[in-house]
Design a protein around this motif. Sequence first.
Motif, PDB file in Angstrom:
ATOM      1  N   PRO A  75       0.826  -1.206   0.000  1.00  0.00           N
ATOM      2  CA  PRO A  75       0.000   0.000   0.000  1.00  0.00           C
ATOM      3  C   PRO A  75       0.861   1.257   0.000  1.00  0.00           C
ATOM      4  O   PRO A  75       1.986   1.243   0.493  1.00  0.00           O
ATOM      5  N   THR A  76       0.342   2.315  -0.564  1.00  0.00           N
ATOM      6  CA  THR A  76       1.060   3.567  -0.589  1.00  0.00           C
ATOM      7  C   THR A  76       1.018   4.210   0.797  1.00  0.00           C
ATOM      8  O   THR A  76      -0.052   4.428   1.334  1.00  0.00           O
ATOM      9  N   PRO A  77       2.179   4.527   1.372  1.00  0.00           N
ATOM     10  CA  PRO A  77       2.175   5.159   2.686  1.00  0.00           C
ATOM     11  C   PRO A  77       1.632   6.578   2.599  1.00  0.00           C
ATOM     12  O   PRO A  77       1.839   7.259   1.614  1.00  0.00           O
ATOM     13  N   MET A  78       0.961   6.997   3.652  1.00  0.00           N
ATOM     14  CA  MET A  78       0.448   8.359   3.679  1.00  0.00           C
ATOM     15  C   MET A  78       1.591   9.333   3.887  1.00  0.00           C
ATOM     16  O   MET A  78       2.466   9.135   4.735  1.00  0.00           O
ATOM     17  N   ALA A  79       1.599  10.379   3.098  1.00  0.00           N
ATOM     18  CA  ALA A  79       2.658  11.376   3.215  1.00  0.00           C
ATOM     19  C   ALA A  79       2.440  12.239   4.452  1.00  0.00           C
ATOM     20  O   ALA A  79       1.316  12.498   4.861  1.00  0.00           O
ATOM     21  N   ASN A  95      -7.154  14.610  -2.532  1.00  0.00           N
ATOM     22  CA  ASN A  95      -7.085  13.154  -2.677  1.00  0.00           C
ATOM     23  C   ASN A  95      -5.709  12.784  -3.220  1.00  0.00           C
ATOM     24  O   ASN A  95      -5.460  12.921  -4.419  1.00  0.00           O
ATOM     25  N   PRO A  96      -4.789  12.338  -2.361  1.00  0.00           N
ATOM     26  CA  PRO A  96      -3.430  12.011  -2.821  1.00  0.00           C
ATOM     27  C   PRO A  96      -3.398  10.978  -3.946  1.00  0.00           C
ATOM     28  O   PRO A  96      -2.494  11.006  -4.782  1.00  0.00           O
ATOM     29  N   LYS A 119       2.626  17.148  -9.554  1.00  0.00           N
ATOM     30  CA  LYS A 119       1.910  16.070  -8.881  1.00  0.00           C
ATOM     31  C   LYS A 119       2.880  15.206  -8.085  1.00  0.00           C
ATOM     32  O   LYS A 119       4.096  15.225  -8.293  1.00  0.00           O
ATOM     33  N   ARG A 120       2.323  14.424  -7.177  1.00  0.00           N
ATOM     34  CA  ARG A 120       3.168  13.515  -6.404  1.00  0.00           C
ATOM     35  C   ARG A 120       3.832  12.471  -7.285  1.00  0.00           C
ATOM     36  O   ARG A 120       4.900  11.951  -6.954  1.00  0.00           O
ATOM     37  N   ARG A 121       3.201  12.186  -8.407  1.00  0.00           N
ATOM     38  CA  ARG A 121       3.778  11.238  -9.367  1.00  0.00           C
ATOM     39  C   ARG A 121       3.565  11.805 -10.762  1.00  0.00           C
ATOM     40  O   ARG A 121       2.439  12.066 -11.174  1.00  0.00           O
ATOM     41  N   ASP A 137       8.763  28.026 -10.726  1.00  0.00           N
ATOM     42  CA  ASP A 137       7.632  28.736 -10.137  1.00  0.00           C
ATOM     43  C   ASP A 137       6.455  27.800  -9.844  1.00  0.00           C
ATOM     44  O   ASP A 137       5.316  28.260  -9.686  1.00  0.00           O
ATOM     45  N   ALA A 138       6.723  26.513  -9.784  1.00  0.00           N
ATOM     46  CA  ALA A 138       5.653  25.529  -9.631  1.00  0.00           C
ATOM     47  C   ALA A 138       5.219  25.375  -8.176  1.00  0.00           C
ATOM     48  O   ALA A 138       5.918  25.769  -7.240  1.00  0.00           O
ATOM     49  N   VAL A 139       4.031  24.791  -8.003  1.00  0.00           N
ATOM     50  CA  VAL A 139       3.503  24.436  -6.693  1.00  0.00           C
ATOM     51  C   VAL A 139       3.586  22.912  -6.545  1.00  0.00           C
ATOM     52  O   VAL A 139       3.117  22.179  -7.423  1.00  0.00           O
ATOM     53  N   PHE A 140       4.178  22.440  -5.461  1.00  0.00           N
ATOM     54  CA  PHE A 140       4.359  21.011  -5.239  1.00  0.00           C
ATOM     55  C   PHE A 140       3.193  20.454  -4.436  1.00  0.00           C
ATOM     56  O   PHE A 140       2.754  21.068  -3.467  1.00  0.00           O
ATOM     57  N   GLU A 141       2.718  19.274  -4.821  1.00  0.00           N
ATOM     58  CA  GLU A 141       1.600  18.650  -4.119  1.00  0.00           C
ATOM     59  C   GLU A 141       2.064  17.638  -3.076  1.00  0.00           C
ATOM     60  O   GLU A 141       1.320  16.747  -2.698  1.00  0.00           O
TER      61      GLU A 141
END
Length: 226
Positions: A75-79, A95-96, A119-121, A137-141
Amino acid sequence: MENLPDRQNPHARLRASDTDRDQVVDVLREALMSGRLSQDEHAERLEQTLQAKTLGELEPITSDLVIPGGTTALPTPMAQPATSNSPVPIEEPANPQDSFDTMLAIFGGGERTGRWRVKRRTNAVAVFGGHDLDMTDAVFEGREVTIWAFAVFGGIDITVPEGVTVRNEGVGIFGGFGARGSDDPHPDAPVVVVKGLALFGGVGGQSSAKRHKKRFKNHGHGQLGH
């Protein structure tokens, strides 16, 4: 040794996580390097993997391939939530699982620049083409984002903001694989993990300061020539 995902998996209708897709991508990469898949077969299955939404859709992609080590899907761990001390903007997605993006450049080019969301991926595939991912200048999720970069007879260039750390976990075969982060990483800034494969191509990058410095030098040399 087993196949991934398990053919008897009772949870085939469950949505696939990034970890599930990553493990399938690892299997495909090993199969390509060992000669069990041709380049065309690898490209076709890779596209299917990146577009898969459920474990059931991932199942047939590796049903005829042996998994090194017999690993299974996890399972993907919660960040962990982002802190407010980051010099780079971080906005956690509602919604990650939906923080996912795919970029394709086949006999062409693509770019992301300005105020876009990392995006995260992010999957970036360049076949006889190229991608330019400028995150200045990006925004990281997320505090950690992953770029899966696949360059086949092509190139992918990644630019990260100052303070951001880059971790290379890709492979270069008759090509180069290596992006560099900031020389002065900030402990609260995001980490960009670059994975994937450069086959007769290149995956590289630098911090925004180095990129702009190069442009300034090139501009200055051009003026001196007049």
